[in-house]
Design an enzyme around this catalytic site. Structure first.
Site, PDB file in Angstrom:
ATOM      1  N   VAL A   1       0.845  -1.202   0.000  1.00 32.24           N
ATOM      2  CA  VAL A   1       0.000   0.000   0.000  1.00 32.24           C
ATOM      3  C   VAL A   1       0.877   1.247   0.000  1.00 32.24           C
ATOM      4  O   VAL A   1       0.629   2.194  -0.743  1.00 32.24           O
ATOM      5  CB  VAL A   1      -0.961   0.002   1.203  1.00 32.24           C
ATOM      6  N   ASP A   2       1.923   1.240   0.820  1.00 31.56           N
ATOM      7  CA  ASP A   2       2.862   2.357   0.807  1.00 31.56           C
ATOM      8  C   ASP A   2       3.466   2.543  -0.578  1.00 31.56           C
ATOM      9  O   ASP A   2       3.570   3.664  -1.088  1.00 31.56           O
ATOM     10  CB  ASP A   2       3.999   2.107   1.804  1.00 31.56           C
ATOM     11  N   PHE A   3       3.913   1.443  -1.173  1.00 26.95           N
ATOM     12  CA  PHE A   3       4.601   1.512  -2.463  1.00 26.95           C
ATOM     13  C   PHE A   3       3.682   2.047  -3.558  1.00 26.95           C
ATOM     14  O   PHE A   3       4.059   2.937  -4.327  1.00 26.95           O
ATOM     15  CB  PHE A   3       5.124   0.123  -2.822  1.00 26.95           C
TER      16      PHE A   3
ATOM     17  N   GLY B   1       3.009   5.701  -3.055  1.00 27.71           N
ATOM     18  CA  GLY B   1       4.118   6.497  -3.552  1.00 27.71           C
ATOM     19  C   GLY B   1       4.028   6.726  -5.047  1.00 27.71           C
ATOM     20  O   GLY B   1       4.272   7.839  -5.537  1.00 27.71           O
TER      21      GLY B   1
END
Length: 431
Positions: free
Chosen positions: A200-202, A205
């Site tokens: 989810v972070d990736f 980003g």
């Protein structure tokens, strides 16, 4: 620390400087990166890979929290502590580090001077936090109306959960990713499962970088900057993608399928005498070829498996047992060669070490050995940008992730601070 970590390669060997580096798509764009940990730093790094000048603002003496995350750190030479954890190293190349205490008026003034020269500001503080220091969008827009201000938060800028902190695992849970990931019901260990990487972070980003590039195009046409509200929640729901769309269409939640594909079937891991292969024979033609290859052509018209739905869903386990009985007679190399020869999509399962021995990974130069002036070995291996194959303006790795405050003097001089003024900022612990 002051100094430069040098230029980098775009392949597995260190390239000699040629003076003919391709010009990045975002060359001439300046980005102020006030973000920490992972999602927003990944977005800023993508802009840096594409040629932008990214200035990373970090807390004096502490730096980005992400410097302490992960299991491994880049060893420093001569006893230097690089504070380059895996989290930090993978999301902060092509950036210059400026340490700055923005709670002090002098620090706020440095940021305002930067904003006068900048195109983009990225931050991931709690909603409204930077307004206390006059560093919110409306305040900085008055200085630079062309500024693109991107705020990355867990739940977005408004709503009942906007004030809550957010991290990747929370959104794999709340957004539906865990609901469709894990061992199928009825099998040992069944239940929801988090993915290994912080996906989810990736993805957030990447959405951050995409939104900013869209805003830059809009500004090119209109001359106007804008505020961008990026939420990990939004990305987490969107990335469930076609499985979530299945639910919206049918009102029925698809089951967890473990390693099984969620499109056509058969698609799953198959086990050989010495290794594992992932098979995707999801079309009718691929399945027909598989039955011929297995010397069991009758399976193509078998009423248990004569539709994609039956092969991929209702009778999936039964079919996979038949395929595994066949594949276990051969080595993984033999099965891969047979499947490749028949034109059936398949790929060998790789452990992490195996990835870098894969001939196609090597051909694509996905391991980028980069000069690092403060590393024990003099280099650090990074993961090449997927955007490196653009023919005219490829993403490049020009600088290793920065040491904390490595570029303090350099950036401050660019903003017009002389030696005495820089010394005064250091004495006041502003930088």
């Amino acid at each position: 620390m002051d100094g430069s970590a040098g230029s980098a390669t775009t392949g597995s060997k260190i390239a000699e400087p040629t003076g003919a580096e391709p010009k990045g798509a975002l060359a001439g764009i300046r980005v102020i990166d006030m973000s920490r940990v992972f999602a927003a730093p990944v977005g800023a790094q993508i802009l840096g890979d594409l040629g932008a000048d990214v200035i990373k603002i970090e807390r004096p003496g502490v730096g980005d929290d992400g410097r302490g995350y992960g299991f491994s750190w880049v060893p420093g030479k001569d006893g230097i502590e690089t504070r380059h954890s895996s989290f930090f190293t993978v999301s902060n190349r092509n950036k210059r580090s400026l340490t700055l205490n923005h709670s002090k008026p002098e620090g706020q003034e440095v940021i305002r001077r930067l904003v006068e020269t900048a195109d983009v500001l990225i931050e991931n503080y709690k909603v409204g936090d930077l307004k206390r220091f006059g560093l919110d969008y409306e305040s900085l827009k008055a200085i630079n109306p062309r500024l693109i201000y991107c705020s990355v938060t867990g739940y977005g800028q408004s709503g009942p959960m906007a004030a809550l902190p957010g991290y990747d695992g929370l959104f794999q849970a709340i957004g539906g990713m865990m609901a469709v990931t894990g061992i199928p019901e009825g099998q040992p260990g069944a239940g929801p499962l988090k993915t290994g990487p912080s996906l989810v972070d990736f993805v957030t980003g990447h959405n951050t970088a995409l939104a900013i590039m869209g805003a830059l195009m809009y500004r090119e046409r209109t001359g106007e900057g804008q505020f961008i509200d990026i939420a990990l929640l939004d990305s987490s729901v969107a990335m469930v993608s076609h499985i979530m769309q299945d639910y919206l269409i049918s009102g029925t939640a698809p089951p967890r399928l473990g390693n099984g594909g969620n499109g056509g079937g058969p698609a799953d891991l198959i086990y050989c005498s010495d290794g594992i292969i992932y098979l995707t024979a999801g079309t009718d033609e691929h399945y027909r070829r598989l039955t011929v290859l297995m010397e069991q052509p009758e399976l193509n018209t078998d009423p248990r498996f004569d539709s994609n739905f039956k092969r991929g869903k209702t009778n999936r386990a039964e079919l996979m047992d038949i395929i595994n009985t066949w594949s276990r007679q051969f080595t993984a190399d033999e099965v891969q060669a047979k499947l490749d020869g028949a034109g059936i999509p398949a790929a060998r399962y790789n452990e992490l070490a195996d990835v870098w021995n894969d001939p196609q990974v090597q051909h694509r130069n996905l391991r980028a050995t980069t000069p690092h002036a403060f590393a024990e070995s003099g280099t650090v291996d990074l993961i090449q940008s997927p955007l490196a194959q653009m023919s005219a303006s490829p993403a490049t790795i020009r600088m290793a992730p920065p040491m904390l405050g490595e570029h303090n003097d350099e950036v401050l001089r660019e903003l017009g601070y002389d030696d005495a003024a820089i010394a005064a900022l250091k004495d006041a612990k502003v930088v």
